[in-house]
Structures are given as structure tokens and as C-alpha cells.
Design a protein around this motif. Structure first.
Motif, PDB file in Angstrom:
ATOM      1  N   THR A  31      14.317  20.298   0.394  1.00 54.74           N
ATOM      2  CA  THR A  31      14.723  19.247   0.568  1.00 54.74           C
ATOM      3  C   THR A  31      13.613  18.074   0.280  1.00 54.74           C
ATOM      4  N   SER A  32      13.570  17.151  -0.603  1.00 53.09           N
ATOM      5  CA  SER A  32      12.633  16.183  -0.618  1.00 53.09           C
ATOM      6  C   SER A  32      12.708  15.244   0.485  1.00 53.09           C
ATOM      7  N   VAL A  33      11.732  14.445   0.824  1.00 56.47           N
ATOM      8  CA  VAL A  33      11.573  13.324   1.859  1.00 56.47           C
ATOM      9  C   VAL A  33      11.995  12.030   0.845  1.00 56.47           C
ATOM     10  N   LEU A  34      13.033  11.356   1.436  1.00 55.34           N
ATOM     11  CA  LEU A  34      13.430  10.123   0.799  1.00 55.34           C
ATOM     12  C   LEU A  34      12.345   9.076   1.636  1.00 55.34           C
ATOM     13  N   ASP A  35      11.776   8.130   0.646  1.00 55.42           N
ATOM     14  CA  ASP A  35      10.798   7.223   1.237  1.00 55.42           C
ATOM     15  C   ASP A  35      10.746   5.884   0.564  1.00 55.42           C
ATOM     16  N   ILE A  36      10.072   4.909   1.053  1.00 47.73           N
ATOM     17  CA  ILE A  36       9.780   3.781   0.568  1.00 47.73           C
ATOM     18  C   ILE A  36       8.403   3.665   0.075  1.00 47.73           C
ATOM     19  N   GLN A  37       7.986   3.314  -1.093  1.00 46.62           N
ATOM     20  CA  GLN A  37       6.685   3.216  -1.728  1.00 46.62           C
ATOM     21  C   GLN A  37       6.520   1.903  -1.572  1.00 46.62           C
ATOM     22  N   LEU A  38       5.424   1.291  -1.070  1.00 43.82           N
ATOM     23  CA  LEU A  38       5.189  -0.019  -0.922  1.00 43.82           C
ATOM     24  C   LEU A  38       3.895  -0.367  -1.954  1.00 43.82           C
ATOM     25  N   ASN A  39       4.139  -1.316  -2.755  1.00 43.83           N
ATOM     26  CA  ASN A  39       3.209  -1.907  -3.639  1.00 43.83           C
ATOM     27  C   ASN A  39       1.841  -2.507  -2.988  1.00 43.83           C
ATOM     28  N   THR A  40       0.809  -1.599  -2.916  1.00 40.65           N
ATOM     29  CA  THR A  40      -0.372  -2.230  -1.965  1.00 40.65           C
ATOM     30  C   THR A  40      -1.217  -2.966  -2.856  1.00 40.65           C
ATOM     31  N   SER A  41      -0.810  -3.132  -4.233  1.00 41.20           N
ATOM     32  CA  SER A  41      -1.751  -3.679  -5.071  1.00 41.20           C
ATOM     33  C   SER A  41      -1.780  -5.073  -4.956  1.00 41.20           C
ATOM     34  N   LYS A  42      -0.524  -5.780  -4.312  1.00 34.75           N
ATOM     35  CA  LYS A  42      -0.270  -7.246  -4.307  1.00 34.75           C
ATOM     36  C   LYS A  42       0.396  -7.337  -3.130  1.00 34.75           C
ATOM     37  N   ALA A  43       0.379  -8.912  -2.994  1.00 29.68           N
ATOM     38  CA  ALA A  43       1.250  -9.476  -1.646  1.00 29.68           C
ATOM     39  C   ALA A  43       2.522  -9.010  -1.744  1.00 29.68           C
ATOM     40  N   PRO A  44       3.346  -8.750  -0.706  1.00 31.91           N
ATOM     41  CA  PRO A  44       2.760  -8.702   0.818  1.00 31.91           C
ATOM     42  C   PRO A  44       1.900  -7.588   1.113  1.00 31.91           C
ATOM     43  N   PHE A  45       2.053  -6.457   0.449  1.00 32.82           N
ATOM     44  CA  PHE A  45       1.699  -5.301   1.026  1.00 32.82           C
ATOM     45  C   PHE A  45       0.515  -4.606   0.624  1.00 32.82           C
ATOM     46  N   ASN A  46      -0.415  -5.625   0.112  1.00 32.66           N
ATOM     47  CA  ASN A  46      -1.906  -5.482   0.161  1.00 32.66           C
ATOM     48  C   ASN A  46      -2.499  -5.835   1.583  1.00 32.66           C
ATOM     49  N   ASN A  47      -1.668  -6.147   2.269  1.00 34.67           N
ATOM     50  CA  ASN A  47      -1.996  -6.539   3.950  1.00 34.67           C
ATOM     51  C   ASN A  47      -1.761  -5.297   4.758  1.00 34.67           C
ATOM     52  N   LEU A  48      -2.570  -4.800   5.343  1.00 34.88           N
ATOM     53  CA  LEU A  48      -2.096  -3.637   6.155  1.00 34.88           C
ATOM     54  C   LEU A  48      -1.065  -4.133   7.239  1.00 34.88           C
ATOM     55  N   ASN A  49      -1.273  -5.163   7.706  1.00 34.01           N
ATOM     56  CA  ASN A  49      -0.437  -5.723   8.905  1.00 34.01           C
ATOM     57  C   ASN A  49       0.973  -5.757   8.239  1.00 34.01           C
ATOM     58  N   ALA A  50       1.173  -6.180   7.300  1.00 31.58           N
ATOM     59  CA  ALA A  50       2.675  -6.281   6.496  1.00 31.58           C
ATOM     60  C   ALA A  50       3.229  -5.012   6.451  1.00 31.58           C
ATOM     61  N   ARG A  51       2.439  -4.132   6.130  1.00 30.22           N
ATOM     62  CA  ARG A  51       2.993  -2.565   5.903  1.00 30.22           C
ATOM     63  C   ARG A  51       3.345  -2.099   7.240  1.00 30.22           C
ATOM     64  N   LYS A  52       2.386  -2.316   8.344  1.00 34.97           N
ATOM     65  CA  LYS A  52       2.763  -1.828   9.375  1.00 34.97           C
ATOM     66  C   LYS A  52       3.914  -2.503  10.127  1.00 34.97           C
ATOM     67  N   ALA A  53       4.093  -3.633   9.966  1.00 36.06           N
ATOM     68  CA  ALA A  53       5.243  -4.621  10.535  1.00 36.06           C
ATOM     69  C   ALA A  53       6.649  -3.792   9.837  1.00 36.06           C
ATOM     70  N   LEU A  54       6.549  -3.517   8.578  1.00 42.66           N
ATOM     71  CA  LEU A  54       7.683  -2.859   7.987  1.00 42.66           C
ATOM     72  C   LEU A  54       8.028  -1.817   8.700  1.00 42.66           C
ATOM     73  N   LEU A  55       7.109  -0.765   8.897  1.00 38.62           N
ATOM     74  CA  LEU A  55       7.379   0.461   9.615  1.00 38.62           C
ATOM     75  C   LEU A  55       7.717   0.437  11.031  1.00 38.62           C
ATOM     76  N   TYR A  56       7.221  -0.551  11.625  1.00 40.32           N
ATOM     77  CA  TYR A  56       7.566  -0.780  13.314  1.00 40.32           C
ATOM     78  C   TYR A  56       9.035  -1.392  13.265  1.00 40.32           C
ATOM     79  N   ALA A  57       9.240  -1.871  12.287  1.00 40.52           N
ATOM     80  CA  ALA A  57      10.697  -2.519  12.160  1.00 40.52           C
ATOM     81  C   ALA A  57      11.879  -1.516  11.862  1.00 40.52           C
TER      82      ALA A  57
END
Length: 530
Positions: A293-319
């Protein structure tokens, strides 16, 4: 669930089917010679004859727009059902993530894990009668790695290839890289094509009617629609394949596939994931859950806004609250994990220290702190991925996160989004049997600086992955991988949804590994009807 590490030991001079290949950096310890995968056919009493009609969904496996020549095949690993049937495999991957020599007879690593020797069966031939020897393998590998289509090239540290005799190929590596053979199954470097036929026909014509050494030969090929194969009468494994032919057809979605199976117009559909249809399917058809079984995941584009911001990435995971989605959309069969691992993985770690788990209050606070969070989520246009995406968008709204859903109707559209770096976040798959298997879910592809589908360029991340691939000690490798998983959690590089079970659904008179057994892949030479 407690953390688990599947430890493996190996003894010299042992040649048996139950040899477990150490998928995470242990390949260099000893040589391994195992019998062909045909020996593990699903059950006793296979019969010869008959043809098989197989469906592949058009948004995943059912698209081969550039044809089926490995150096130019733009779908690469996603075309493995056709490639395995036409070209054969140097190595197959079976139950328990065992690496099984097929066209190869075995392999041997040097003590420093910088040289690997692969041996071939003597007397192998392509279907045009030309020899499949070490010189042909070298031509294949060099062309594959130079081609634009081989996504594995970026994580394949090959310096040079030597061919000391017709049945021996030696890979000289630029650095110790013990899981290198894990990169072969279900990828371009595993599939052997005839250099003579390709030179005679030209790459474009060859891609439409390729010449390999597998159990079947191409009779006709309509791109992205239908591929008709017939039995290779000179296949090197005597008595195989069992079938006289296979017809692969693209189908729009799992619902259409189930309709075709219930009317007996088709025999098999691969990689069924529409879980709300499972009870209906199981009344009249076979639904075989697959290993790996593979793990379904969401890959975040860390090269540009909004996900070049660590807090934006954490907010999504917390939500993100996974258990209600897992229970609703998979009837509870999805496996919740915080790493690219599931039960059966060589290193299984379902809970990762520091992973930003669901906390709506923290999500709201971070969204407010960064001045709002808006992005576009790319996903497949049907099936479970779309359902998951819709459920996530609804959850995220509760934290003040606004998301535009962008369903992509073809695999090529998804690949184009990566190539153009034109995405904010995208639903993908990662890991499974091993985080290094290059069948689309390689961790290298997602978070290594030189990965083909990455936006992460983090030297420390690369160092952690290097540590995991340089060691030949299982404990050291496991510790290095756990460090990598913890760092991914710390940086919120990936949002893990759940381990996504795959099923092959079929008529009950079809048998073979991956169809009537839970092996991770179907190898068509061992499939029969009866």
C-alpha cells in the motif's frame, strides 16, 4: 501502534525463493540468486490458453501518449503493466518486498557498495531473435538514463557500466548507494528493449510496436486507448506465459470498469480504489487487496507562496483531521500514518515525533498570524482522490483556509503541473514497501533536491537521505530513515493522508499473483484463466 523494524539477515550460498531483499540499504551485503517469479504462481493447476481483457483507468495507468519506448515514454513508471508484459523484467518484486531475479539470475555488491554486478540467463533473446546480453543491457541503461522520460535517472548514481562477458553487467557508482536495485522494478531501467530493432525502426515507430524479451508481443497499439498483445512463443521461461494474449483498454473510472466486469465484457481492472463500491464488487467478482500500500499524501510547493512559509505548511497540517475522512471514504481500510510507511514496510513508523497533528486552534492562530491562507489543490478528477480532496477542502475551511480545487483529468496533466512548477499543492502517493522504490512513490522524488517531482531544496534533508542510502547496516539505516521522517515532520514538507489500499478486481476464473494473491504487482506470464 508501536514502532516496528523488520530486521533481515542473509547467509552466503543460500539460493531460495524466500530470500528477503533488504530494501533500505542492505543490498550490498551478499549475492542473491532466486528462482523466477513464475515459481510463485497463485495456486496449483494453471491451464494454458485463452485471452484476457484488462482495464486501466485513464487518469493513471491507462495513458501512454508517447508510446512504450522506455527512453521516450513520458508516463514512465505508470506504464508498468504494459512494459512488464512486453519487455520482461531484470528483477521483479514479490511478496514481502522480495526482489526476484527474472531475466537476471542474481546480483552481487562490492563491500563498499559502490559496485554491483548483475548476472543474466545465458542465451536470452529478444523477439526479433537478437541476443539479450550484457552489451544490450548496457545500451538500454545508457539510453534510458539519457532520455527525458526516465524519472529514476536523478536518483541513479551511475558512473559507468562494464560488460566483462556476455552474461555479466557491472554498474560502477559515483557513491555508495545500497538500495540501487530497488530503483529498477516498475521503472525504465528494468525493461529490456532490442537495440537492433530500435535502430532499424527508429524511435517513433518502435514506441508504437516495441520489441522486447517479455512474455508477450505487440499486435496492435492505439495510444491511450487499446493495446493488443499476443503470446511470445520463444519466451525464455518454458511453459510460460499461460495466456495466448492480453488486450489492455483505457477506462474512464472505476464505476465504468465495474459495469464492464459485471456484464463480463472485461476480465480485470487494476488499481481499483473506489471503496464505496467494494461491497457491490465482492458479491459477484473477486477484489484482491494488494501488498505494498502506498501512502496518499499532499505535496506542498515549498518553492513559492504560500508554502514557502513554514507556518503556512504547519497551519494546513494542524487543520487536517484524518480519522473521520479515513473512516468515511475507505470504510476504515485506509491506514493512518505519519510517515511514508505502512505495515509490511521495511521500516514502519506510523507515529513520528513532532508531526503537526490535528489541532484546530493552532491552525486558526497560524492562519491569522500569516494574514490568511489561500491556495489551489490539484487532484485527480475522479475516484477516491477527488473525494478525499473535497473532504479536506471542507475541513480546512473551518480553520479559515480557502482552497480552490483543480481536478486534473489525465496523468499527463499532473506531470505537466510538476514540470512547469505550476501548482500550490497536489495529491500524490509516497512510500509503501520501501521509500526508495521508483514506481512513482519514491521519497527521493518528493523531497530530495534532485528529485524529478520535488520543490524541496534543503541540504540537511539531502544529508539525511544520503545517510539512509549509504549504510549497509539495518539498524543504522532504520535510524537514518526515522531521522528523515522526523525532519520532514519538523519542516511540514508532506501532509500524509492515509495508506491507500489498492485492489485488483477480476472475474473469479482469472488467477495469478496480484489477482488471486496479494503480491504487489501482476506479472503477466504467471496469469491464467480457468
Amino acid at each position: 501502534m508501536a514502532l516496528g523494524l523488520r530486521k533481515r539477515t542473509r547467509r552466503a550460498a543460500i539460493a531460495r525463493l524466500s530470500v528477503l531483499v533488504p530494501l533500505l540499504g542492505l543490498l550490498g551485503l551478499l549475492s542473491s540468486t532466486i528462482a523466477p517469479a513464475a515459481a510463485s504462481a497463485a495456486s496449483a493447476g494453471p491451464t494454458h490458453g485463452g485471452t484476457l481483457n484488462v482495464m486501466e483507468t485513464s487518469t493513471f495507468l491507462g495513458a501512454w501518449p508517447a508510446g512504450l519506448y522506455p527512453p521516450t515514454d513520458t508516463s514512465d513508471a505508470a506504464d508498468f503493466p504494459y512494459m512488464d508484459a512486453i519487455y520482461g523484467d531484470l528483477f521483479e518484486m514479490g511478496d514481502g518486498a522480495k526482489l526476484i531475479p527474472d531475466l537476471a539470475t542474481g546480483y552481487h555488491f562490492s563491500p563498499d557498495a559502490k559496485t554491483v554486478t548483475v548476472t543474466l540467463h545465458p542465451g536470452l533473446k529478444f523477439t526479433d531473435g537478437t541476443p539479450l546480453n550484457s552489451a544490450a543491457v548496457k545500451v538500454n541503461w545508457e539510453a534510458d538514463l539519457k532520455g527525458n522520460a526516465c524519472a529514476c535517472a536523478s536518483s541513479f548514481p551511475l558512473k559507468s557500466i562494464s560488460t566483462p562477458n556476455p552474461t555479466t553487467v557491472v554498474m560502477h557508482l559515483t557513491k555508495p548507494f545500497s538500495p540501487i536495485l530497488d530503483l529498477l522494478p516498475q521503472n525504465a531501467l528494468d525493461w529490456m528493449w532490442s537495440p537492433t530493432a530500435e535502430k532499424k525502426m527508429g524511435a517513433k515507430a518502435f514506441a508504437l510496436k516495441p520489441v522486447g524479451a517479455g512474455p508477450f508481443m505487440v499486435q496492435s497499439d492505439s495510444l491511450n486507448s487499446k493495446l493488443v498483445l499476443v503470446r511470445n512463443p520463444h519466451y525464455f521461461q518454458k511453459g510460460l506465459p499461460y495466456l495466448d494474449g492480453i488486450t489492455f483498454s483505457a477506462v474512464g473510472n472505476d464505476n465504468s470498469a465495474v459495469d464492464a466486469l459485471q456484464t463480463k465484457a472485461q476480465d480485470v481492472e487494476q488499481y481499483f480504489i473506489t471503496y464505496n463500491l467494494l461491497q457491490t464488487v465482492q458479491k459477484t467478482l473477486r477484489a484482491q487487496q494488494l501488498a505494498g500500500t502506498s501512502v496518499l499524501d499532499i505535496q506542498l510547493n515549498t518553492s513559492k507562496a504560500p508554502f514557502n512559509n513554514l507556518n503556512a505548511r504547519k497551519a494546513l497540517l494542524y487543520a487536517t483531521d484524518i480519522p473521520p475522512i479515513q473512516k468515511s471514504l475507505t470504510s476504515g481500510v485506509g491506514l493512518i500514518t505519519q510517515s511514508p510507511s505502512v505495515p509490511g514496510s521495511a521500516v514502519y513508523e506510523p507515529k513520528v515525533p513532532g508531526y503537526p497533528g490535528y489541532d484546530l486552534a493552532k491552525a486558526k492562530a497560524l492562519v491569522k498570524q500569516i494574514g490568511g491562507l489561500n491556495f489551489t489543490l490539484d487532484t485527480a478528477s475522479g475516484g477516491s482522490q477527488l473525494q478525499v480532496s473535497e473532504a479536506l477542502v471542507s475541513e480546512w475551511k473551518q480553520a479559515g483556509i480557502n482552497v480552490k480545487l483543480d481536478p486534473l483529468s489525465t496523468l499527463q496533466a499532473i506531470l505537466n503541473a510538476f514540470k512547469a512548477n505550476d501548482f500550490g499543492a497536489i495529491v500524490q502517493g509516497v512510500g509503501g514497501l520501501t521509500p526508495f522504490l521508483n514506481n512513482g512513490g519514491s521519497l527521493f522524488w518528493r523531497v530530495a533536491s534532485n528529485g524529478p517531482f520535488t520543490t524541496v531544496h534543503d541540504p540537511h534533508m539531502d544529508q539525511l537521505l544520503t545517510a539512509a542510502t549509504s549504510s549497509i547496516n539495518p539498524e543504522t539505516t532504520a535510524a537514518a530513515l526515522k531521522n528523515a521522517y522526523a525532519y520532514i515532520a519538523q519542516k511540514a514538507y508532506l501532509l500524509y493522508i492515509y495508506g491507500q489500499p489498492y485492489y485488483n478486481i477480476s472475474q473469479k476464473n482469472v488467477h495469478g499473483p496480484g489477482i488471486s494473491t496479494n503480491q504487489p504487482f501482476i506479472y503477466w506470464q504467471s496469469v491464467w484463466k480457468g
